[in-house]
Design an enzyme around this catalytic site. Structure first.
Site: not given
Length: 282
Positions: A11, A13, A104, A213, A263
Site C-alpha cells: 500500500s 500513503e 497529535d 522527521f 506500506h
C-alpha cells in the site's frame, strides 16, 4: 508468525496537498503508483479545519477515480459526534478501510481541551460499536516504541488494547533496523497478538528532512547510515542512490522474514517508491 501463502499487502500513503499545484502533482504521482495495483492508498489527516477539508477532498478524488482508499482518522481533540459524522460520510462514499490513530495534539491545545476520545483504542471501539465489522481497521505500531511511551512494556500494552478493541491489522512507523521489527513481532506473539503487522517504509531522498522527521517521531537512523548519509554532504544524487540501495535491502530482509506486505510513505512522490518496488520485482 504469518505464513508465506498469506496474501501480501502492498500500500501507498499520501498526504493531502496544500495547493492547486500540489494537487496536480499528486494526481500525476498517483496515476504512476496506481499502475502497481496496490491494495489501497491511505491519506493522512490534519486535525485543523482547512487541513481536514483537504483530507476529505483528496479521499473523495481517489474514490471518484475508483481507487481503494483508506483515510486516516485521528481522535485526539475531537468529540464523538464529529467522528460519527465523518464515519457516516465515509461509509456513504464507499470507504471500507480506515487507519485509526490517536493523532497529535493540535498546537496550542491544553490538555483540558482534549475531546471525548484520547486514545486510539477508544476510537477503534467507537468504530466497531457503531459499524460492527464494516470497516477494515488499521492501527499504528511502533517497533522502536512510541516517543511518548513511558516504557516499551507500556507501549506494547497500548498496542494490545487497540487490537482487543477490534483492529484488523497494523502499519508500523518507519524504521531502518529490521531487528527492531522482528523483535517487536516476537513481543507481540508473546502477548497473543496475531493481527498482520505491515512494516512502514520511508524512502530516503533528503537527509536533512529525514533527520528532522525521525527525531520528532522516535525513529532511529542507525549510526552507520546517518554517518554515511552525512558524508555525502549536498550530493543529492549520492544520498538518493545510497538511500534507495539501503531501503531495498531492508525490504528484502523484511519480506524474506515473513512480513505480510509493505506500506510505503511516498511523500506524494512516485519515483523513490517505484525505484524500490522495481528492484524488489514485486
Amino acid at each position: 508468525m504469518h505464513t508465506e501463502h498469506q496474501q501480501r499487502n502492498f500500500s501507498f500513503e499520501l498526504f493531502p496537498p496544500k495547493t492547486e499545484k500540489g494537487l496536480e502533482n499528486l494526481k500525476l504521482n498517483v496515476a504512476e503508483l496506481n499502475t502497481k495495483q496496490p491494495a489501497y492508498f491511505s491519506v493522512t489527516y490534519g486535525a485543523g479545519g482547512s487541513t481536514r477539508q483537504r483530507t476529505f477532498d483528496t479521499v473523495e478524488w481517489l474514490m471518484d477515480e475508483q481507487i481503494t482508499t483508506a483515510p486516516h482518522l485521528s481522535c485526539i481533540g475531537a468529540n464523538r459526534d464529529e467522528i460519527l459524522q465523518i464515519l457516516e460520510h465515509y461509509k456513504s462514499i464507499g470507504i471500507r478501510r480506515l487507519v485509526a490513530l490517536r493523532g497529535d495534539l493540535p498546537s496550542g491545545t491544553g490538555l483540558g481541551e482534549l475531546g471525548d476520545l484520547n486514545h486510539a483504542n477508544q476510537l477503534v471501539e467507537l468504530i466497531q460499536e457503531t459499524y460492527p465489522r464494516f470497516f477494515h481497521i488499521e492501527v499504528a505500531a511502533y517497533p522502536e516504541f512510541h516517543p511518548q511511551a513511558s516504557s516499551p512494556e507500556q507501549d506494547l500494552i497500548y498496542f494490545k488494547r487497540k487490537v482487543e478493541a477490534g483492529a484488523d491489522s497494523a502499519i508500523t512507523q518507519y524504521f531502518y533496523n529490521a531487528d527492531a521489527y522482528f523483535r517487536f513481532l516476537d513481543n507481540c506473539q508473546q502477548l497473543q497478538i496475531d493481527i498482520p503487522i505491515v512494516p512502514g517504509i520511508m524512502p530516503i531522498t533528503n537527509f536533512t528532512q529525514l533527520a528532522r522527521f525521525s527525531d520528532a517521531c522516535g525513529t532511529e537512523i542507525p549510526r552507520w547510515l546517518r554517518k554515511r548519509l552525512e558524508g555525502f554532504g549536498d550530493d543529492l544524487e549520492a544520498i538518493r542512490s545510497y538511500g534507495t540501495e539501503t531501503v531495498i535491502r531492508l525490504c528484502e530482509r523484511l519480506l524474506e522474514g515473513g512480513a505480510p506486505g509493505l506500506h510505503f510513505y511516498t511523500m506524494n512522490q512516485a519515483k523513490p517508491t517505484l525505484a524500490i518496488w522495481q528492484a524488489l520485482s514485486l
